[in-house]
Every structure is written in structure tokens, then in C-alpha cells.
Design a protein around this motif. Structure first.
Motif, short mmCIF file in Angstrom:
data_model
loop_
_atom_site.label_atom_id
_atom_site.label_comp_id
_atom_site.label_asym_id
_atom_site.label_seq_id
_atom_site.Cartn_x
_atom_site.Cartn_y
_atom_site.Cartn_z
N TYR A 172 -11.47 31.94 -1.66
CA TYR A 172 -10.16 32.25 -1.09
C TYR A 172 -9.14 32.52 -2.19
O TYR A 172 -9.21 31.94 -3.28
N ASP A 173 -8.21 33.38 -1.86
CA ASP A 173 -7.12 33.68 -2.79
C ASP A 173 -6.05 32.60 -2.78
O ASP A 173 -5.27 32.50 -3.74
N ALA A 174 -6.00 31.82 -1.73
CA ALA A 174 -5.06 30.70 -1.64
C ALA A 174 -5.44 29.83 -0.46
O ALA A 174 -6.12 30.27 0.47
N VAL A 175 -5.00 28.57 -0.53
CA VAL A 175 -5.16 27.63 0.58
C VAL A 175 -3.76 27.21 1.02
O VAL A 175 -2.96 26.76 0.19
N VAL A 176 -3.47 27.38 2.29
CA VAL A 176 -2.19 26.94 2.85
C VAL A 176 -2.47 25.74 3.74
O VAL A 176 -3.26 25.82 4.69
N LEU A 177 -1.87 24.61 3.43
CA LEU A 177 -2.07 23.40 4.21
C LEU A 177 -1.34 23.52 5.54
O LEU A 177 -0.13 23.76 5.58
N ARG A 178 -2.06 23.38 6.62
CA ARG A 178 -1.42 23.42 7.92
C ARG A 178 -1.72 22.13 8.68
O ARG A 178 -1.12 21.13 8.41
N SER A 179 -2.67 22.12 9.59
CA SER A 179 -2.86 20.92 10.41
C SER A 179 -3.85 19.95 9.78
O SER A 179 -4.83 19.55 10.41
N VAL A 180 -3.57 19.54 8.55
CA VAL A 180 -4.42 18.52 7.90
C VAL A 180 -3.92 17.14 8.34
O VAL A 180 -3.54 16.30 7.52
N TRP A 181 -3.96 16.93 9.63
CA TRP A 181 -3.27 15.78 10.21
C TRP A 181 -4.05 14.47 10.09
O TRP A 181 -3.65 13.45 10.67
N ASP A 182 -5.14 14.49 9.34
CA ASP A 182 -5.86 13.23 9.08
C ASP A 182 -5.81 12.85 7.60
O ASP A 182 -6.50 11.92 7.18
N LEU B 174 21.48 11.00 6.96
CA LEU B 174 20.59 10.07 6.27
C LEU B 174 19.17 10.60 6.36
O LEU B 174 18.65 10.83 7.45
N LEU B 175 18.56 10.79 5.20
CA LEU B 175 17.20 11.33 5.16
C LEU B 175 16.20 10.31 5.69
O LEU B 175 16.19 9.15 5.27
N MET B 176 15.35 10.75 6.60
CA MET B 176 14.24 9.94 7.08
C MET B 176 12.95 10.32 6.35
O MET B 176 12.22 9.46 5.87
N GLU B 177 12.67 11.63 6.29
CA GLU B 177 11.49 12.10 5.57
C GLU B 177 11.72 13.52 5.08
O GLU B 177 12.41 14.31 5.72
N LEU B 178 11.11 13.81 3.94
CA LEU B 178 11.06 15.17 3.40
C LEU B 178 9.62 15.63 3.54
O LEU B 178 8.74 15.14 2.84
N GLU B 179 9.36 16.53 4.46
CA GLU B 179 7.99 16.90 4.84
C GLU B 179 7.55 18.15 4.08
O GLU B 179 8.01 19.26 4.38
N LEU B 180 6.61 17.98 3.15
CA LEU B 180 6.17 19.08 2.30
C LEU B 180 4.66 19.31 2.35
O LEU B 180 4.14 20.11 1.58
N ILE B 181 3.96 18.64 3.27
CA ILE B 181 2.50 18.74 3.28
C ILE B 181 2.04 19.65 4.42
O ILE B 181 1.50 20.73 4.18
N GLU B 182 2.23 19.23 5.66
CA GLU B 182 1.71 20.00 6.79
C GLU B 182 2.62 19.88 8.00
O GLU B 182 2.16 19.66 9.12
N PRO B 183 3.93 20.01 7.77
CA PRO B 183 4.83 19.75 8.90
C PRO B 183 4.76 20.82 9.98
O PRO B 183 4.48 21.99 9.72
N TYR B 184 5.01 20.39 11.19
CA TYR B 184 5.23 21.31 12.30
C TYR B 184 6.54 22.02 12.02
O TYR B 184 7.58 21.37 11.83
N LEU B 185 6.52 23.35 11.98
CA LEU B 185 7.68 24.13 11.57
C LEU B 185 8.40 24.82 12.72
O LEU B 185 9.35 25.56 12.48
N PHE B 186 7.93 24.60 13.94
CA PHE B 186 8.58 25.17 15.12
C PHE B 186 8.67 26.69 15.04
O PHE B 186 9.66 27.29 15.46
N LEU B 187 7.64 27.31 14.49
CA LEU B 187 7.63 28.77 14.34
C LEU B 187 7.77 29.52 15.66
O LEU B 187 8.46 30.54 15.71
N PRO B 188 7.15 29.04 16.75
CA PRO B 188 7.28 29.80 18.00
C PRO B 188 8.71 29.89 18.53
O PRO B 188 8.99 30.75 19.38
#
Length: 297
Positions: A61-71, A265-279
Motif C-alpha cells: 500500500y502507498d499509505a495506511v489511514v487509520l479508521r475503525s481500529v476500534w479495538d 474545557l478539553l475532554m479528549e483530543l482524538e487523533l487515532i480513529e475518531p468518528y468524523l461525522f462525514l455524512p
């Protein structure tokens, strides 16, 4: 292959993008279907892959994009090792692996606090010290969650010093935990999620828990709507993202927090596989695909 005049014909090969998921979501989650379509339109070949599948040749692969790595949080050491293997193979990962590894443990919140970010007040306690830390908060309503966790796994809420919370703590595994006050604004006002693509503000949603609950994930009946955020939310989210000190702006990021007494107030900064509400945003997937293309050009 040659044409009629004997000259070689060039075959254009689309760059292959692995969209990494967990085994429970081996195919693309519905929220990533717009991204896959946008990548194809942009000339890429997106393929859903399970990150724990030993048969996958990631170097193809030319790149790996982390998406639903929810485990990843329940296979944390394996996840970190896998990221290291991708680095060794020279496969670009988005977001970058050093940023992902830093973000995987929620104790990063304390680092951000030292850099001037307003966070939900937090203490970190190893399992053996958890009761001592909770004991110092007697009578306060608190939330306890592992520093490596997702989707409210092993997260409990209750009054420090109560028998009910003590019994709930009996069931917690030996781990490192965040101990935070429960802020009622999450029920009365909701939790803000500010989404950035390639470092630029994309859109903002307001998430609310089901009646009587405090968890905003849709797994527990939470809802989300696209909204225009107040200035305090935008300013606080931008400050949190900037404080991550990434070498480059993350390709994607979600900043979660609440407004308390007029302050974000920051609760979390999500940089791994967050749901991005694209739809919810018609052109967000196109901009996400463009951000990916920009990192590979």
C-alpha cells in the motif's frame, strides 16, 4: 503492452490506500463510505483491511489511514508493535505513528495542561493507588476511566466514598486510570466535537447523551447534530490542537470538550480513529481525501 505502432502503452496504476479497521468492522463503517468514494474520485484505490490480519501485505500500500481500529485499546501493545512494523516497512500512516502513540494514552491531557490548555480537571492513578486518589475526593461526583480506552469501556461514574462506587471499582481491571469530576454540563448542554482536516476547521457537532445518561456515544443512545459553535469553543479547540506540537498538522483531528462557566474545557483530543461525522457535511469527505493526497504527493 504496445500500441499499433509498437510503442509501449503506459498503464496508470491508482495509488492504493489501506483503510484500517478492526475485525468487528472488517468492511468499511457507513461513516467512511463517503471517504472511500472521495478517494476513488481523487484517483486512489481505497481498500478496507483489518489491522490484525497477518495475511495483509501492508508494504503493497502507498499509505495506511487509520479508521475503525476500534479495538486498539484492548490490544494496545500489539497495536503499537504493528505501527512500528509499518514504520519499518516505510509505509506512511495517517495520522503519523508518533502522534498516534502519544495520543493513545489519555495521560497526554496532563501534558497539554502543562502547555496551557484548559482541560477537565484530571488526576492519573495506577490501579494500586486508585482508591487512595478517590478517597481524597470524598463526597464529589466523579468519573473514572482507563487512560487507554475507548467507547466508555471500563468507565464508571459515582460519588467518591459511596458504597455503590466502591463496588463498581471492585470490578475494574488493574490498569492506570484518569479520575475526573463529573461536570453536569455534559447532560445539560452536551459535548462539543470540533473536526479539523489538514489543520483547518471543517465542522462542529454537538453531542448529547440520552436522558439520564452521561455517555454521548450512539452506542448508548447519544445524539449528534451539526451546529455553529460559539467563539469559546473554537478558540479552545484551536488552542488544544496547536498544543499537540505535531511536526505537521494532523490530517484529521477531533477536539472534544464542554463549556463550563463560559470556558471550553478539553475532554479528549482524538487523533487515532475518531468518528468524523462525514455524512453530515457534503464536501468534508472530498476535503479529507484531498488532505490525504497532499501528504502523499
Amino acid at each position: 503492452m504496445t500500441n499499433c505502432r509498437g510503442a509501449p502503452t503506459l498503464i496508470r496504476v491508482s495509488p492504493r490506500i489501506a483503510l484500517a479497521n478492526s475485525a468487528d468492522h472488517a468492511q468499511l463503517h457507513s461513516h467512511d463510505l463517503p471517504l472511500a468514494a472521495a478517494l476513488r474520485t481523487a484517483g486512489f484505490d481505497p481498500v478496507a483491511e483489518v489491522w490484525t490480519d497477518p495475511s495483509v501485505d501492508w508494504s503493497s500500500y502507498d499509505a495506511v489511514v487509520l479508521r475503525s481500529v476500534w479495538d486498539y485499546h484492548v490490544r494496545y501493545l500489539e497495536f503499537v508493535e504493528w505501527l512500528g512494523q509499518l514504520d519499518k516497512a516505510g509505509v506512511p500512516v495517517l495520522n503519523e505513528t508518533d502522534l498516534v502513540c502519544w495520543n493513545a494514552d489519555k495521560s497526554y491531557l496532563l501534558e497539554l495542561r502543562e502547555r496551557g490548555v484548559a482541560i477537565v480537571p484530571s488526576q492519573v492513578a495506577a490501579g494500586a493507588c486508585l482508591r487512595e486518589v478517590v478517597g481524597g475526593l470524598d463526597g464529589q461526583e466523579i468519573v473514572i476511566k482507563p487512560t487507554v480506552s475507548a467507547t466508555a469501556r471500563h468507565t464508571i461514574r459515582g460519588t467518591a466514598g459511596s458504597d455503590e462506587l466502591s463496588r463498581a471499582m471492585d470490578d475494574l481491571p488493574d490498569a492506570v486510570y484518569l479520575v475526573q469530576p463529573f461536570l453536569k454540563e455534559i447532560q445539560s448542554e452536551g459535548e462539543w466535537s470540533v473536526i479539523y482536516l489538514d489543520g483547518e476547521l471543517s465542522h462542529t457537532v454537538l453531542k448529547r447523551p440520552a436522558a439520564g445518561d452521561y455517555r454521548v456515544q450512539d452506542d448508548f443512545g447519544g445524539t449528534a447534530e451539526l451546529v455553529e459553535p460559539p467563539a469559546a469553543v473554537l478558540e479552545g479547540a484551536a488552542a488544544a490542537l496547536a498544543a499537540a506540537n505535531a511536526r505537521r498538522a494532523p490530517v484529521y483531528a477531533r477536539v472534544d470538550g464542554i463549556v463550563s462557566n463560559g470556558r471550553f474545557l478539553l475532554m479528549e483530543l482524538e487523533l487515532i480513529e475518531p468518528y468524523l461525522f462525514l455524512p453530515l457535511v457534503p464536501d468534508a469527505a472530498d476535503r479529507f481525501a484531498a488532505a490525504i493526497a497532499g501528504r502523499l504527493s
